[in-house]
Design a protein around this motif. Structure first.
Motif, PDB file in Angstrom:
ATOM      1  N   ILE A 160      55.894  50.862  51.641  1.00 37.33           N
ATOM      2  CA  ILE A 160      57.195  51.217  51.815  1.00 37.33           C
ATOM      3  C   ILE A 160      58.316  50.469  50.152  1.00 37.33           C
ATOM      4  N   GLU A 161      58.496  48.997  49.280  1.00 38.04           N
ATOM      5  CA  GLU A 161      58.964  49.158  48.578  1.00 38.04           C
ATOM      6  C   GLU A 161      58.306  50.253  46.987  1.00 38.04           C
ATOM      7  N   PHE A 162      57.109  50.914  47.253  1.00 34.96           N
ATOM      8  CA  PHE A 162      57.399  51.767  45.744  1.00 34.96           C
ATOM      9  C   PHE A 162      56.888  52.881  45.966  1.00 34.96           C
ATOM     10  N   VAL A 163      56.882  53.566  47.467  1.00 42.71           N
ATOM     11  CA  VAL A 163      56.496  54.849  47.844  1.00 42.71           C
ATOM     12  C   VAL A 163      57.927  55.359  48.068  1.00 42.71           C
ATOM     13  N   HIS A 164      59.167  54.452  49.266  1.00 43.61           N
ATOM     14  CA  HIS A 164      59.724  54.709  50.077  1.00 43.61           C
ATOM     15  C   HIS A 164      60.739  54.524  49.325  1.00 43.61           C
ATOM     16  N   LYS A 165      61.465  54.723  47.941  1.00 42.13           N
ATOM     17  CA  LYS A 165      62.741  54.329  47.522  1.00 42.13           C
ATOM     18  C   LYS A 165      63.835  55.002  47.759  1.00 42.13           C
ATOM     19  N   GLY A 166      63.280  56.243  48.113  1.00 45.90           N
ATOM     20  CA  GLY A 166      63.967  57.310  48.510  1.00 45.90           C
ATOM     21  C   GLY A 166      64.605  57.589  50.309  1.00 45.90           C
ATOM     22  N   THR A 167      64.002  56.602  51.263  1.00 51.23           N
ATOM     23  CA  THR A 167      64.144  57.153  52.083  1.00 51.23           C
ATOM     24  C   THR A 167      64.261  55.376  52.794  1.00 51.23           C
ATOM     25  N   VAL A 202      67.502  49.213  57.947  1.00 51.07           N
ATOM     26  CA  VAL A 202      67.396  50.021  59.637  1.00 51.07           C
ATOM     27  C   VAL A 202      68.787  49.204  60.482  1.00 51.07           C
ATOM     28  N   ALA A 203      68.543  48.686  59.880  1.00 54.49           N
ATOM     29  CA  ALA A 203      69.601  47.187  60.691  1.00 54.49           C
ATOM     30  C   ALA A 203      71.324  47.333  59.957  1.00 54.49           C
ATOM     31  N   TYR A 204      71.545  48.640  58.612  1.00 56.00           N
ATOM     32  CA  TYR A 204      72.352  48.748  58.371  1.00 56.00           C
ATOM     33  C   TYR A 204      73.904  49.122  59.560  1.00 56.00           C
ATOM     34  N   GLY A 205      75.520  48.482  59.582  1.00 56.66           N
ATOM     35  CA  GLY A 205      75.715  49.279  60.869  1.00 56.66           C
ATOM     36  C   GLY A 205      75.920  48.807  61.875  1.00 56.66           C
ATOM     37  N   ILE A 206      74.489  47.773  61.924  1.00 56.99           N
ATOM     38  CA  ILE A 206      73.995  46.652  63.169  1.00 56.99           C
ATOM     39  C   ILE A 206      75.101  45.565  62.686  1.00 56.99           C
ATOM     40  N   PHE A 285      62.308  60.968  58.034  1.00 59.23           N
ATOM     41  CA  PHE A 285      61.452  60.975  58.224  1.00 59.23           C
ATOM     42  C   PHE A 285      60.587  61.793  57.364  1.00 59.23           C
ATOM     43  N   GLY A 286      60.598  63.630  57.471  1.00 59.80           N
ATOM     44  CA  GLY A 286      60.236  64.573  57.203  1.00 59.80           C
ATOM     45  C   GLY A 286      59.568  64.355  55.986  1.00 59.80           C
ATOM     46  N   PHE A 289      57.572  61.634  54.980  1.00 63.65           N
ATOM     47  CA  PHE A 289      56.086  61.872  55.278  1.00 63.65           C
ATOM     48  C   PHE A 289      56.082  62.698  54.234  1.00 63.65           C
ATOM     49  N   ASP A 290      56.195  63.933  53.923  1.00 64.06           N
ATOM     50  CA  ASP A 290      56.263  64.763  53.428  1.00 64.06           C
ATOM     51  C   ASP A 290      55.989  64.789  52.281  1.00 64.06           C
ATOM     52  N   LEU A 291      57.174  65.079  51.844  1.00 60.67           N
ATOM     53  CA  LEU A 291      57.452  63.575  50.086  1.00 60.67           C
ATOM     54  C   LEU A 291      57.543  62.744  49.322  1.00 60.67           C
ATOM     55  N   GLU A 292      57.182  62.227  50.557  1.00 60.23           N
ATOM     56  CA  GLU A 292      56.194  60.884  49.350  1.00 60.23           C
ATOM     57  C   GLU A 292      55.139  59.947  49.994  1.00 60.23           C
ATOM     58  N   ASP A 293      55.213  59.843  51.171  1.00 58.89           N
ATOM     59  CA  ASP A 293      53.595  59.054  51.852  1.00 58.89           C
ATOM     60  C   ASP A 293      52.586  60.256  51.712  1.00 58.89           C
ATOM     61  N   LYS A 294      52.741  61.801  51.577  1.00 57.75           N
ATOM     62  CA  LYS A 294      51.502  62.526  51.776  1.00 57.75           C
ATOM     63  C   LYS A 294      51.027  62.699  50.873  1.00 57.75           C
ATOM     64  N   PRO A 295      52.333  63.403  49.569  1.00 56.70           N
ATOM     65  CA  PRO A 295      51.637  63.908  48.295  1.00 56.70           C
ATOM     66  C   PRO A 295      51.066  62.635  47.695  1.00 56.70           C
ATOM     67  N   MET A 296      51.519  61.390  47.764  1.00 57.23           N
ATOM     68  CA  MET A 296      50.401  60.266  47.314  1.00 57.23           C
ATOM     69  C   MET A 296      48.725  59.946  47.896  1.00 57.23           C
ATOM     70  N   ILE A 297      48.855  60.273  49.236  1.00 58.71           N
ATOM     71  CA  ILE A 297      47.845  60.035  50.381  1.00 58.71           C
ATOM     72  C   ILE A 297      46.953  60.833  49.203  1.00 58.71           C
ATOM     73  N   GLU A 298      47.477  62.429  49.018  1.00 54.28           N
ATOM     74  CA  GLU A 298      46.534  63.326  49.500  1.00 54.28           C
ATOM     75  C   GLU A 298      45.660  63.328  47.632  1.00 54.28           C
ATOM     76  N   ALA A 299      47.106  62.890  46.082  1.00 57.89           N
ATOM     77  CA  ALA A 299      46.670  62.420  45.485  1.00 57.89           C
ATOM     78  C   ALA A 299      45.334  61.270  45.254  1.00 57.89           C
TER      79      ALA A 299
END
Length: 341
Positions: A160-167, A202-206, A285-286, A289-299
């Protein structure tokens, strides 16, 4: 590729199986799921024995499925009950029927003979159905990679530190954490514990930005690839019950050796009737998974497609031992099935 036989595979969300039924390849088997008059679900091999047309392209006659190519009709147990060209039913005309269980809003299909099915082996995802106090958003994507590579990704959340920087944006929390892997019978736990950190996204605003919190990511894995993730945050030093937890489902079903059905869900306990929150979560989540996880795993998978994982000598970083141990457990289970026939 040998798939685990004595296991439950998620074929789809239960509400996907409407009047028209659902055609989906599950562990290499073309499968047609449809609802009977009593509301239960039947599952047949989606292939007529005559000229192999998909039964899902046919019609219904009550609880029977009629092949759209030449009209053979099949009962929910796979028996050919009608031949429009003669009174005699040809020998060898029956087709496999699969054991189905509907639980927690999920349609599960057993991978072996129906007589060997054991509903007690279905993992618990009881948080998924909506209640008066919870709301679940669900999704699906098709991944062009072997399902075990998807498992590697989910059991090693350091990505998540590398793949999910946009989410999801790790903000360095993983590097402040401790990772552990434990196995209890056939259940594997791959957990991250991150104490005394600034509130994660995930805790922003809480919690206020200057608060100190304890954060956890607890992943439970059951073969072949059914995972439950608990994402939690609590005030530093307080019991977990003093904070909050977001349960998620991440369930992977192999379509075949090189493609995977990825089902996901996330449950919340606030803003239950807010359609805007639903839309935001589906978009988040779309994208993840679709724009971050999936392209990396598939490649990554494309670089080793058709090759043996271990013979490629994958480097170990320690934090990836969850996926490694899950692979070993699966190998042992498949070897046991081969030995027993």
């Amino acid at each position: 590729m040998q798939f685990l036989r004595k296991a439950w595979y998620m074929a789809g969300w239960a509400d996907e199986i409407g009047e028209a039924g659902l055609a989906r390849r599950v562990a290499g088997r073309p499968t047609f799921l449809y609802r009977l008059a009593d509301g239960s679900i039947a599952a047949l091999l989606d292939r007529c024995p005559h000229r192999f047309a998909p039964l899902s392209k046919g019609t219904r006659d009550g609880d029977r499925v009629v092949c759209g190519y030449h009209g053979l009709a099949f009962t929910p147990d796979g028996h050919c009950a009608h031949n429009p060209f003669a009174a005699r039913i040809p020998a060898g005309s029956d087709i496999p029927a699969f054991a189905v269980a509907e639980r927690d809003g999920i349609a599960w299909v057993w991978g072996d003979e129906p007589s060997t099915s054991d509903p007690a082996l279905i993992p618990d995802f009881g948080f998924i159905p909506d209640t008066a106090h919870s709301r679940t958003v669900r999704g699906y994507t098709l991944m062009q990679a072997n399902y075990e590579y998807g498992t590697d990704n989910l059991l090693d959340l350091s990505h998540i530190e590398f793949v999910h920087k946009g989410t999801f944006a790790g903000q360095g929390v993983i590097f402040a954490g401790q990772h552990s892997v434990t196995v209890e019978a056939d259940t594997l736990h791959s957990n991250w514990w991150m104490p005394d950190i600034a509130p994660p996204s995930v805790a922003y605003g809480i919690f206020p930005p200057d608060a100190k919190v304890d954060h956890w990511l607890d992943m439970r894995w059951n073969a072949p690839a059914s995972m439950r993730l608990h994402v939690g945050v609590a005030p530093h030093g307080a019991p977990r019950e003093a904070g909050f937890e977001v349960p998620q489902a991440h369930i992977l079903t192999p379509a075949d050796e090189h493609s995977t059905h990825y089902f996901w869900s996330t449950t919340r306990f606030n803003d239950l009737d807010d359609a805007g929150v639903d839309a935001m979560l589906k978009a988040l989540f779309g994208e993840a998974f679709d724009l971050e996880d999936k392209p990396m795993i598939e490649a990554a998978y494309d670089n080793v497609r058709g090759r043996d994982f271990w013979q490629e000598k994958p480097l170990s970083l320690g934090i990836d031992q969850g996926g490694t141990r899950a692979r070993r457990i699966l190998e042992k289970m498949r070897a046991q099935e081969r030995a027993t026939g």
